[in-house]
Design an enzyme around this catalytic site. Structure first.
Site, PDB file in Angstrom:
ATOM      1  N   HIS A  96       0.812  -1.222   0.000  1.00 46.39           N
ATOM      2  CA  HIS A  96       0.000   0.000   0.000  1.00 46.39           C
ATOM      3  C   HIS A  96       0.850   1.279   0.000  1.00 46.39           C
ATOM      4  O   HIS A  96       0.373   2.337  -0.374  1.00 46.39           O
ATOM      5  CB  HIS A  96      -1.026  -0.005   1.145  1.00 46.39           C
ATOM      6  N   LYS A 156       0.558   5.576  -2.043  1.00 46.86           N
ATOM      7  CA  LYS A 156       0.560   6.882  -1.366  1.00 46.86           C
ATOM      8  C   LYS A 156       0.962   7.968  -2.349  1.00 46.86           C
ATOM      9  O   LYS A 156       1.921   7.807  -3.106  1.00 46.86           O
ATOM     10  CB  LYS A 156       1.529   6.855  -0.162  1.00 46.86           C
ATOM     11  N   GLU A 209       6.572   4.677  13.735  1.00 45.77           N
ATOM     12  CA  GLU A 209       5.168   4.743  14.154  1.00 45.77           C
ATOM     13  C   GLU A 209       5.117   4.907  15.659  1.00 45.77           C
ATOM     14  O   GLU A 209       5.945   4.324  16.374  1.00 45.77           O
ATOM     15  CB  GLU A 209       4.469   3.436  13.796  1.00 45.77           C
ATOM     16  N   HIS A 234       7.734  -2.275   2.485  1.00 44.24           N
ATOM     17  CA  HIS A 234       7.606  -0.816   2.394  1.00 44.24           C
ATOM     18  C   HIS A 234       8.963  -0.094   2.253  1.00 44.24           C
ATOM     19  O   HIS A 234       9.136   0.757   1.390  1.00 44.24           O
ATOM     20  CB  HIS A 234       6.879  -0.262   3.611  1.00 44.24           C
TER      21      HIS A 234
HETATM   22  C1  BG6 Z   1       1.618  -2.491   7.537  1.00 41.05           C
HETATM   23  C2  BG6 Z   1       2.332  -3.144   8.694  1.00 41.05           C
HETATM   24  O1  BG6 Z   1       1.959  -3.101   6.326  1.00 41.05           O
HETATM   25  O2  BG6 Z   1       1.965  -1.124   7.481  1.00 41.05           O
HETATM   26  C3  BG6 Z   1       1.978  -2.445   9.988  1.00 41.05           C
HETATM   27  O3  BG6 Z   1       1.942  -4.499   8.770  1.00 41.05           O
HETATM   28  C4  BG6 Z   1       2.225  -0.962   9.882  1.00 41.05           C
HETATM   29  O4  BG6 Z   1       2.702  -2.985  11.078  1.00 41.05           O
HETATM   30  C5  BG6 Z   1       1.582  -0.382   8.631  1.00 41.05           C
HETATM   31  O5  BG6 Z   1       1.674  -0.354  11.028  1.00 41.05           O
HETATM   32  C6  BG6 Z   1       2.013   1.053   8.409  1.00 41.05           C
HETATM   33  O6  BG6 Z   1       1.268   1.608   7.365  1.00 41.05           O
HETATM   34  P1  BG6 Z   1       1.024   3.169   7.290  1.00 41.05           P
HETATM   35  O7  BG6 Z   1       0.329   3.376   5.995  1.00 41.05           O
HETATM   36  O8  BG6 Z   1       0.180   3.539   8.480  1.00 41.05           O
HETATM   37  O9  BG6 Z   1       2.369   3.806   7.358  1.00 41.05           O
END
Ligand code: BG6
Length: 485
Positions: free
Chosen positions: A177, A181, A215, A239
């Site tokens: 995902h 963004k 995070e 990511h």
């Molecule tokens: C997910 C992870 O793929 O991405 C999570 O499994 C993480 O642990 C999340 O919190 C973070 O996504 P974003 O979009 O909030 O940065």
């Protein structure tokens, strides 16, 4: 062509939090091809009416001010529910017949979305293939596979084989995902839509790059998953490596799936492999203090909730430019940012006093989230002084320059998959190479002789040892939060 999205794992969190809100908002913006049908499949016994009512509530909650009752009422009839047990092959025959009854004589495209537990992916894919539901002769048949795609190279390879036994690669959309963004896509525009950055985007001008995805949340109710994954599998393999490819790949000739993915694969292949000793020196792990007390976590767990990594890319553009990646939970703030630290001016004719460190050289900061934007740091003359210079910034902020909220990543990704554009999805070779990079690191730290991760306090920037670790390499973390407001 009409399209049907079939969501496997429909009663799960992802469907109600992300997928349905994204589809609803796309419909409100009239972006999807019409008519669009959404069919949810999961074990929970429920009627379509009951599912719609639930989704009405959750979509309102997760779309906030964008929710409009009338538009929802217009969208809701296109949402259907089929209760079924994914383990049972005969369920797929029943589902296919149900889909055909909705589609009528239409040549309808189908997009299967796997958002169940990853353990079920192989069996679902096999049943889709064996029941003829992957056969594109009656309309497009595409499949989106949620992360994680495997848990190591071996399992990812096995899953790819399973996928290719039923689907051609051009029918497959492996989701990350982060690639949906807006600010991540803007990296490509920044680099390849302007002339001023690309000429200096190389080892001659760049000293190091830092990619951070921090995070403030803790592991919480995901402990069972996290105990198996840890931060390298959860954030680095996907990511962070995806962000790295966008920042470091060569310019693709066209914005087309294979042109873009070929370049990403090339740069991933150029990442220098590490011996176990090099892994120990070039990576660092941390665990937040209360992690072992979380429900579902082994009281002696050595799973890392924070990690930092130093990588080298062996090609002409990046030789000897360290790329630092780091990510942690329980950090003092949520920030995903990319810092491109330029080299110092080779010689200064000014009295530089305190401004002579590398840290004061030019820097480009891409703030992926939150407060999405870009900052450029450069030197200016302090007025009314002889020749005193000071570092100042240019700020660009998305929300100020373009009014309104930035759309959620899933809107873009669902729309691209519906349109058959895989540019922002990972290819089979790409996920395998990413595991090839992560596996040896994970192996070193899983070894029973390895040390425990360094402890850190919640609400910090990770273990204190992380500062000493990067200083050892002659660098310094850029820790500033929030960068933009
Ligand atoms: C997910 C992870 O793929 O991405 C999570 O499994 C993480 O642990 C999340 O919190 C973070 O996504 P974003 O979009 O909030 O940065």
């Amino acid at each position: 062509m009409p399209q049907t999205i079939v969501i496997f794992g429909a009663s799960g969190d992802l469907a109600s939090r992300k997928l349905i809100p994204a589809l609803y908002l796309l419909e409100c913006k009239k972006r999807t091809v019409h008519p669009l049908r959404v069919v949810g499949v999961s074990r929970t016994p429920m009627t379509s009416e009951q599912w719609r009512n639930k989704l009405g509530e959750t979509t309102k909650r997760f779309t906030g001010a964008a929710f409009d009752r009338e538009s929802w009422e217009a969208f809701a009839p296109s949402v259907h529910y089929f209760p079924g047990d994914i383990d049972r092959p005969e369920m797929f025959g029943g589902l296919d017949a149900y889909l055909r009854s909705l589609e009528g004589d239409d040549e309808s495209g189908r997009l299967y979305y796997l958002s169940t537990s990853p353990a079920l992916y192989p069996i679902m894919i096999r049943h889709l293939g064996q029941s003829g539901m992957a056969d594109p002769s009656r309309g497009t048949r595409r499949i989106i596979i949620e992360k994680p795609f495997g848990s190591d190279l071996k399992s990812a390879r096995r899953l790819n084989q399973e996928v290719h036994a039923s689907f051609d690669e051009n029918q497959v959309f492996r989701i990350d995902h982060y690639l949906g963004k807006e600010t991540v896509n803007n990296i490509l525009v920044l680099r390849f839509g302007n002339t001023i950055f690309e000429p200096i985007w190389n080892r001659n001008y760049i000293d190091n790059i830092q990619i951070t995805a921090h995070e403030d949340v803790l592991v919480g109710h995901r402990a069972t998953f996290y105990e198996k994954a840890g931060v390298f599998r959860d954030m680095f393999q996907n990511h962070l490596l995806q962000l790295l490819t966008f920042v470091t790949m060569e310019p693709p000739a066209r914005f087309e799936a294979d042109a873009v993915r070929d370049e990403k694969v090339k740069v991933l292949r150029a990442i220098r492999a590490m011996t176990p000793e090099e892994v120990v020196a070039n990576t660092l792990r941390g665990q937040y203090r209360s992690y072992r007390d979380e429900p579902g976590v082994d009281p002696l767990s050595r799973v890392a909730t924070y990690a930092a990594m130093r990588l080298m890319i062996d090609n002409w553009r990046w030789k000897d430019v360290p790329i630092y990646l780091r990510s942690g939970k329980g950090m003092s703030c949520r920030t995903t940012q990319i810092v491109v630290q330029f080299r110092q001016a080779p010689h200064s004719m000014f009295e530089r006093g305190e401004t002579s460190s590398l840290f004061e050289a030019n820097r480009l900061l891409i703030q992926i989230q939150p407060a999405e934007g870009i900052q450029i740091y450069f030197q200016t003359k302090v007025p009314d002084t002889d020749m005193e210079i000071r570092q100042t910034q240019f700020n660009f902020n998305f929300r100020e320059s373009y009014q309104g909220e930035l759309p959620e990543a899933y809107q873009r990704l669902l729309l691209d998959a519906l349109n058959g554009d895989a540019s922002l999805f990972a290819r089979n070779d790409e996920v395998e190479i990413a595991w090839q990079i992560i596996d040896p690191i994970q192996r070193v730290w899983d070894d029973s002789d390895s040390t425990d991760p360094d402890c850190y306090e919640i609400n910090s920037w990770g273990p204190p040892s992380a500062d000493a670790w990067i200083r050892r390499w002659g660098h310094q973390w850029f820790d500033l939060c929030p960068v933009l407001h």
